[in-house]
Design an enzyme around this catalytic site. Structure first.
Site, mmCIF file in Angstrom:
data_model
loop_
_atom_site.group_PDB
_atom_site.id
_atom_site.type_symbol
_atom_site.label_atom_id
_atom_site.label_comp_id
_atom_site.label_asym_id
_atom_site.label_seq_id
_atom_site.Cartn_x
_atom_site.Cartn_y
_atom_site.Cartn_z
ATOM 1 N N HIS A 113 0.800 -1.230 0.000
ATOM 2 C CA HIS A 113 0.000 0.000 0.000
ATOM 3 C C HIS A 113 0.834 1.284 0.000
ATOM 4 O O HIS A 113 0.500 2.254 0.673
ATOM 5 C CB HIS A 113 -0.957 0.002 1.183
ATOM 6 C CG HIS A 113 -2.076 -0.984 1.089
ATOM 7 N ND1 HIS A 113 -2.558 -1.458 -0.112
ATOM 8 C CD2 HIS A 113 -2.828 -1.587 2.068
ATOM 9 C CE1 HIS A 113 -3.547 -2.312 0.119
ATOM 10 N NE2 HIS A 113 -3.727 -2.411 1.431
ATOM 11 N N HIS A 184 -9.490 2.325 0.370
ATOM 12 C CA HIS A 184 -9.550 1.123 1.211
ATOM 13 C C HIS A 184 -10.731 1.205 2.196
ATOM 14 O O HIS A 184 -10.571 0.999 3.399
ATOM 15 C CB HIS A 184 -8.231 0.970 1.970
ATOM 16 C CG HIS A 184 -7.886 -0.443 2.332
ATOM 17 N ND1 HIS A 184 -8.811 -1.331 2.854
ATOM 18 C CD2 HIS A 184 -6.720 -1.121 2.242
ATOM 19 C CE1 HIS A 184 -8.217 -2.488 3.091
ATOM 20 N NE2 HIS A 184 -6.938 -2.394 2.710
ATOM 21 N N GLU A 323 -11.423 -2.954 -2.990
ATOM 22 C CA GLU A 323 -10.377 -2.023 -3.398
ATOM 23 C C GLU A 323 -10.179 -2.145 -4.911
ATOM 24 O O GLU A 323 -9.473 -3.028 -5.383
ATOM 25 C CB GLU A 323 -9.076 -2.339 -2.664
ATOM 26 C CG GLU A 323 -9.206 -2.381 -1.149
ATOM 27 C CD GLU A 323 -8.078 -3.194 -0.512
ATOM 28 O OE1 GLU A 323 -6.906 -2.819 -0.700
ATOM 29 O OE2 GLU A 323 -8.376 -4.206 0.150
#
Length: 358
Positions: A113, A184, A323
């Site tokens: 991420h 997210h 996502e």
């Protein structure tokens, strides 16, 4: 002055200075009087207030009720924007234009991420252009978290009168780089509570004939596998909990669902249906539409029951994430759709979360 919100969130509780920049809370209100609240720290969604079948309004996204809670959350990615690269890159290594790059390792042996100080942990410049629109801007410097190029990003949140949260992304670079942006959101259609109910009975449909298997460190094996005959077949709606703990290598590797589904597309980049969930108790529904080729479905397998806003707690598997993104570890997988962005090109994405009742 604090204006009362459906969620009970107070703007002053989000007004601070972080990284030398002002943080704040922005609340979008549609013609139905329903609200979405966002802070410019990480672009975090902290409230989506929608009704159940009896008209009772609840917050269906997990978040915190003050800026300190957002910054110090036990789940650093809780309902935030993710970048420069959503999902995992194997061992934090990739090669671009014959040059090797190394990223921070923050998830087992891998990069996740965008790193520990990715876009989820940055203060974005915010402009609320009208009652229903928030524009966020961030300039990610060349070399930030190990990524090449100055990446100029604008993300626009729009809350429509049809209870659609529309997220538009645009980015440009001055040097060849990789980009994989997402949001997210940790969705709890039952409404957040103490404790927030689990998602095992949540009905789910995913418009994907294939998914991407992972190894024990959650990195793609390189295979693109049919969902048919696996616990990953959500082509017709059924409960998330039906096979989440199946005796299957893939659900073991993900500790449940934490996999990228390859969305069925007629053409690359088309805005099309990705997924739908329905909470049988409240009647609330959410549909996901995206231009992205994949959606990472994560069933909140690592939550610990930590506290969230207004006394809510978030136990394991009390949320589900969709996502929208390109595939994990794409820079190291030539057969996956490219995540390379060149100078003169514009990265774009549109993802829509549409809320309703049945």
């Amino acid at each position: 002055m604090d204006i009362s919100t459906l969620s009970g969130l107070k703007r002053t509780d989000f007004q601070s200075r972080v990284q030398g920049k002002e943080t704040d809370l922005y609340t979008l209100i549609n013609k139905k009087g329903l609200e979405v609240s966002i802070t410019n720290y990480g672009g975090a969604l902290v409230a989506i207030m929608v009704p159940d079948r009896d008209g009772r309004i609840a917050n269906v996204i997990q978040g915190h009720d003050n800026i300190k809670g957002v910054v110090e959350s036990p789940e650093p990615f809780l309902s935030t924007l993710i970048g420069r690269y959503g999902n995992r890159i194997c061992r934090g290594q990739f090669t671009l234009d014959a040059k090797s790059y190394s990223l921070a390792i923050n998830n087992g042996p891998n990069a996740l991420h965008g790193g520990p100080t990715g876009f989820h942990a940055r203060v974005w410049e915010a402009t609320q252009t009208d009652a229903q629109t928030l524009s966020l801007h961030y300039l990610s410097a060349d070399g930030e978290e190990g990524f090449p190029g100055n990446l100029d990003i604008t993300v626009v949140y729009r809350w429509t009168d049809d209870n659609e949260l529309v997220i538009d992304y645009k980015a440009t670079t001055d040097k060849t780089t990789i980009v994989n942006l997402t949001n997210h959101g940790f969705f709890s259609l039952a409404g957040i509570a103490n404790p927030t109910p689990d998602i095992m009975d949540l009905q789910c449909q995913i418009n994907a004939d294939f998914f991407i298997p992972i190894d024990e460190t959650s990195i793609p094996t390189g295979e693109v596998r049919r969902v048919e005959g696996t616990p990953f077949d959500f082509r017709t709606m059924h409960a998330v909990g039906d096979q989440i703990d199946a005796d299957d290598e893939q659900t073991r590797n993900g500790a449940g669902y934490d996999h990228c589904f390859v969305l069925n597309k007629r053409e690359d980049g088309e805005l099309s249906f990705a997924a739908k969930i329905h909470d049988p108790n409240s009647g609330r529904t959410m549909e996901v539409y995206t231009t992205e080729p994949g959606v990472q479905v994560y069933t909140d397998n690592w939550a610990t029951g930590y506290p969230g806003q207004n006394g809510a707690t978030f136990p394991r598997r009390s949320a589900i994430c969709f996502e929208a993104q390109h595939f994990p570890d794409s820079p190291n997988r030539a057969h996956f759709p490219s995540v390379v962005l060149h100078p003169g090109e514009t990265y774009t994405q549109t993802t829509i979360y549409r809320f309703g009742v049945e």
